[in-house]
Design a protein around this motif. Sequence first.
Motif, PDB file in Angstrom:
ATOM      1  N   MET A  24       0.827  -1.212   0.000  1.00 48.34           N
ATOM      2  CA  MET A  24       0.000   0.000   0.000  1.00 48.34           C
ATOM      3  C   MET A  24       0.855   1.254   0.000  1.00 48.34           C
ATOM      4  SD  MET A  24      -3.089   0.559   2.647  1.00 48.34           S
ATOM      5  CE  MET A  24      -4.071   2.053   2.633  1.00 48.34           C
ATOM      6  N   TYR A  25       0.526   2.195  -0.873  1.00 48.35           N
ATOM      7  CA  TYR A  25       1.271   3.456  -0.968  1.00 48.35           C
ATOM      8  C   TYR A  25       0.302   4.620  -0.786  1.00 48.35           C
ATOM      9  CZ  TYR A  25       4.569   6.949  -2.693  1.00 48.35           C
ATOM     10  OH  TYR A  25       5.413   8.039  -2.796  1.00 48.35           O
ATOM     11  N   VAL A  26       0.629   5.515   0.142  1.00 49.02           N
ATOM     12  CA  VAL A  26      -0.222   6.689   0.377  1.00 49.02           C
ATOM     13  C   VAL A  26       0.618   7.948   0.164  1.00 49.02           C
ATOM     14  CG1 VAL A  26      -1.707   7.901   2.025  1.00 49.02           C
ATOM     15  CG2 VAL A  26      -1.567   5.400   2.103  1.00 49.02           C
ATOM     16  N   CYS A  27       0.141   8.835  -0.714  1.00 49.26           N
ATOM     17  CA  CYS A  27       0.900  10.076  -0.965  1.00 49.26           C
ATOM     18  C   CYS A  27       0.898  10.935   0.292  1.00 49.26           C
ATOM     19  CB  CYS A  27       0.265  10.859  -2.114  1.00 49.26           C
ATOM     20  SG  CYS A  27       0.437   9.997  -3.676  1.00 49.26           S
ATOM     21  N   GLY A  28       2.083  11.318   0.692  1.00 52.91           N
ATOM     22  CA  GLY A  28       2.219  12.070   1.948  1.00 52.91           C
ATOM     23  C   GLY A  28       2.304  13.568   1.711  1.00 52.91           C
ATOM     24  N   GLU A 210       8.370  11.271  -8.215  1.00 56.87           N
ATOM     25  CA  GLU A 210       8.850  10.678  -6.959  1.00 56.87           C
ATOM     26  C   GLU A 210       7.991   9.485  -6.502  1.00 56.87           C
ATOM     27  OE1 GLU A 210       7.634  12.952  -3.084  1.00 56.87           O
ATOM     28  OE2 GLU A 210       8.124  14.493  -4.535  1.00 56.87           O
ATOM     29  N   CYS A 211       6.669   9.618  -6.641  1.00 55.73           N
ATOM     30  CA  CYS A 211       5.811   8.544  -6.124  1.00 55.73           C
ATOM     31  C   CYS A 211       5.937   7.267  -6.963  1.00 55.73           C
ATOM     32  CB  CYS A 211       4.362   9.003  -6.051  1.00 55.73           C
ATOM     33  SG  CYS A 211       4.148  10.269  -4.782  1.00 55.73           S
ATOM     34  N   SER A 212       6.067   7.437  -8.290  1.00 55.13           N
ATOM     35  CA  SER A 212       6.261   6.251  -9.147  1.00 55.13           C
ATOM     36  C   SER A 212       7.537   5.519  -8.749  1.00 55.13           C
ATOM     37  CB  SER A 212       6.377   6.662 -10.617  1.00 55.13           C
ATOM     38  OG  SER A 212       5.119   7.039 -11.125  1.00 55.13           O
ATOM     39  N   PRO A 235      -4.032  16.095 -11.515  1.00 54.46           N
ATOM     40  CA  PRO A 235      -3.265  15.262 -12.433  1.00 54.46           C
ATOM     41  C   PRO A 235      -2.328  14.258 -11.743  1.00 54.46           C
ATOM     42  CG  PRO A 235      -2.166  17.380 -12.197  1.00 54.46           C
ATOM     43  CD  PRO A 235      -3.381  17.410 -11.299  1.00 54.46           C
ATOM     44  N   HIS A 236      -2.099  14.398 -10.420  1.00 51.46           N
ATOM     45  CA  HIS A 236      -0.997  13.647  -9.811  1.00 51.46           C
ATOM     46  C   HIS A 236      -1.074  12.136 -10.047  1.00 51.46           C
ATOM     47  CE1 HIS A 236       2.341  12.780  -7.258  1.00 51.46           C
ATOM     48  NE2 HIS A 236       1.614  12.188  -6.327  1.00 51.46           N
ATOM     49  N   HIS A 237      -2.186  11.520  -9.665  1.00 49.60           N
ATOM     50  CA  HIS A 237      -2.252  10.057  -9.799  1.00 49.60           C
ATOM     51  C   HIS A 237      -2.358   9.616 -11.259  1.00 49.60           C
ATOM     52  CE1 HIS A 237      -3.435   9.453  -5.306  1.00 49.60           C
ATOM     53  NE2 HIS A 237      -2.147   9.671  -5.490  1.00 49.60           N
ATOM     54  N   GLU A 238      -3.039  10.424 -12.062  1.00 48.67           N
ATOM     55  CA  GLU A 238      -3.125  10.109 -13.499  1.00 48.67           C
ATOM     56  C   GLU A 238      -1.708  10.083 -14.085  1.00 48.67           C
ATOM     57  OE1 GLU A 238      -5.279   8.591 -15.871  1.00 48.67           O
ATOM     58  OE2 GLU A 238      -6.730  10.011 -15.057  1.00 48.67           O
ATOM     59  N   ASN A 239      -0.895  11.042 -13.683  1.00 51.47           N
ATOM     60  CA  ASN A 239       0.473  11.125 -14.200  1.00 51.47           C
ATOM     61  C   ASN A 239       1.357  10.013 -13.635  1.00 51.47           C
ATOM     62  OD1 ASN A 239      -0.439  13.334 -15.542  1.00 51.47           O
ATOM     63  ND2 ASN A 239       0.778  14.842 -14.416  1.00 51.47           N
ATOM     64  N   GLU A 240       1.109   9.656 -12.380  1.00 52.52           N
ATOM     65  CA  GLU A 240       1.857   8.523 -11.804  1.00 52.52           C
ATOM     66  C   GLU A 240       1.605   7.250 -12.608  1.00 52.52           C
ATOM     67  OE1 GLU A 240       1.769   7.474  -7.668  1.00 52.52           O
ATOM     68  OE2 GLU A 240       1.411   9.531  -7.071  1.00 52.52           O
ATOM     69  N   ILE A 241       0.333   7.026 -12.970  1.00 54.27           N
ATOM     70  CA  ILE A 241      -0.008   5.824 -13.749  1.00 54.27           C
ATOM     71  C   ILE A 241       0.725   5.864 -15.086  1.00 54.27           C
ATOM     72  CG2 ILE A 241      -1.865   4.613 -14.991  1.00 54.27           C
ATOM     73  CD1 ILE A 241      -3.778   5.380 -12.778  1.00 54.27           C
TER      74      ILE A 241
HETATM   75 ZN    ZN Z   1       2.055  10.831  -4.853  1.00 53.14          ZN
END
Ligand code: ZN
Length: 469
Positions: A24-28, A210-212, A235-241
Motif C-alpha cells: 500500500m502506498y499513500v501520498c504524503g 517521486e511517487c512512481s 493530475p498527480h495520480h493520473e500522471n503517476e499511472i
Molecule cells: Zn504521490
Amino acid sequence: MKIYNTLSKRKEEFEPLEEGKVKMYVCGPTVYNLIHIGNARPMIVFDTVRRYMEHKGYEVNFVSNFTDVDDKIIKKAIEEGVDASVISERYIAECKKDMQAMNVKPATTHPKATEEICGMLDMIGTLIEKGHAYVAQDGTVYYRTRSFKGYGKLSHKNIDDLQGGNRSLLVTGEDQKEDPLDFVLWKPKKDGEPYWESPWCNGRPGWHIECSVMSRKYLGEEIDIHAGGEDLIFPHHENEIAQSEAANGKPFAKYWMHNAFLNIDNRKMSKSAGNFFTVRDISEKYDLQVLRFFMLSAHYRSPLNFSAELMEAAQNGYERIVTSVTNLNYLLENAASDTMSEDEEKLAQEAEGYIAEFDKAMDDDFNTADAIAAIFELVKFANTNTKQPCSRQFLQRLKEEIVMFSDICGLIVEKKQEMLDSDIEALINERQAARKEKNFKRADEIRNELLDKGIILEDTREGVKWKRA
Ligand code: ZN
Ligand code: AMP
C-alpha cells in the motif's frame, strides 16, 4: 472485503496480488509547514484501513512519502535564509509528532524525495528511451502524455477533451512542450535552488515522478492499493499511472482509494485559501483522539464539514467509549467471581454478534461510521448487562471486545499507566513467594495482572526476568 476503486468507479472484492500480503502506498504531505487537519484526514483514514487489514491477518507493507523538494519549501528557506533541508527536516519532525499524537502508525517506510533522486534519474532515462519522454532545449524533460494510451483512465477524462474545451485542466506554463498536455519530469535549476546533476541539466524533479519511483523501490512494480486525497486523482495520480505503466510495462496499482475533502463552511480546507486549522491548533482544545473519532464518524468518501458542534459531538462519543472501559476496569477490580455463569455465557455469545456487525461495516468499503455505531451498541450492551454483580471472565470478555474495536479504529480508550519498576519487582517477589507455597492460582493471577499492564515475565534459570511489551 469490498473496496471502492476510483479506477472502475465500483466497489470491488479485495483480492491481494500476493496471498496474505498488502502493498500500500499513500501520498504524503509536502513539508513546509505544520500539517492542517485536512492533511490529517487521509492519514487517519488510511491508517485505519491498514489497521483493519492487519486485524484481518494481512501483512501490510505501508509506504508513505514526504515531498521534501518543492517551490513552497524553497520559498520558505529563502525567507528564513536557511537551506531547504532545514525547513523540510523541521516539518517532517513536526509531522511525525502530530501523527504519533493522532495514533497514526509510522509507515513501514517513509521515503523522502531528495533521497531517491538516483531512482528518478533511472526511471526518467527509461521513459526517454521508450519514447515516452523528451528533452527540451533548456534541458527540461517532459512526459509525452499522448504516448500513453491509457491516459485519463483514473480521472475518467477523455484526453481530447483535456486539450479541447476545458483549458482549466491543461498543464500550462512551459513553452517548449510538444503538446500542452505534456508534464514535467525534470526541470533546470534556478538561482539559489537546490539541484542535482543529471544527463539533461542540473536541476530537480517534477512532483509526480517521486511517487512512481518510491512505490516501485519499496513495494515493487505492481502494488495493491494506492491512496490519497481526491484532489490527487488529477493530475498527480493520473500522471503517476502514465509514468509507472509506461516505464514498467505492467499495471501499476490494483485499487485506487481517495478520501473526500475535509471542508470548512463547505469549502475545502487548504493552506492556500487560508481557511485551515493545524493539528496543533486543535490539540490545544481537544485530545487528538477526539479529532480521530470525528474523522471516522463519517465515511471516508463523504465530504466532512468541520464545526465546533461536530467536534463536541465527537468528544461526547469518544468519552462514552472511554467511560465504559473505565467502568469495566472498576468492576473487574471488584468482580463477584472468576468464571462465567451460564447466563453470562449466553450474554457473551450475544455480545460476539457485534463483531459480525463491526466487520460487516468495515468490509463494506471501510464504513467507519457504521463500525462506530456497532461499538456504541456494544457499549450500551455492556452498560446494561453489568448492573448486577458479574464474573471477572465476563467483564474481561466485554472489555476486550470494546478495546479490540477501538484499536482497529486507532482509538486509545484505555490510558495504560506505566508501572514503576519497584512496583513490578514487588509483584514478582510476591509471585515467587506464592509459588514457593504452591499457591499457583495467586502466582498466575499476578502474571496475568502484569501482562494486562504490558509487563511480560520470563522464568529463566537465573530467575525471573521481565520486560515491557
Ligand atoms: Zn504521490
Ligand atoms: P499536500 O501536502 O497538499 O500534498 O496534501 C497531503 C495530503 O492531504 C494529500 O493526500 C491531499 O489530498 C490531502 N488533503 C489536503 N487537503 C485536504 C482536505 N481539505 N481534505 C482532505 N484531504 C486533504
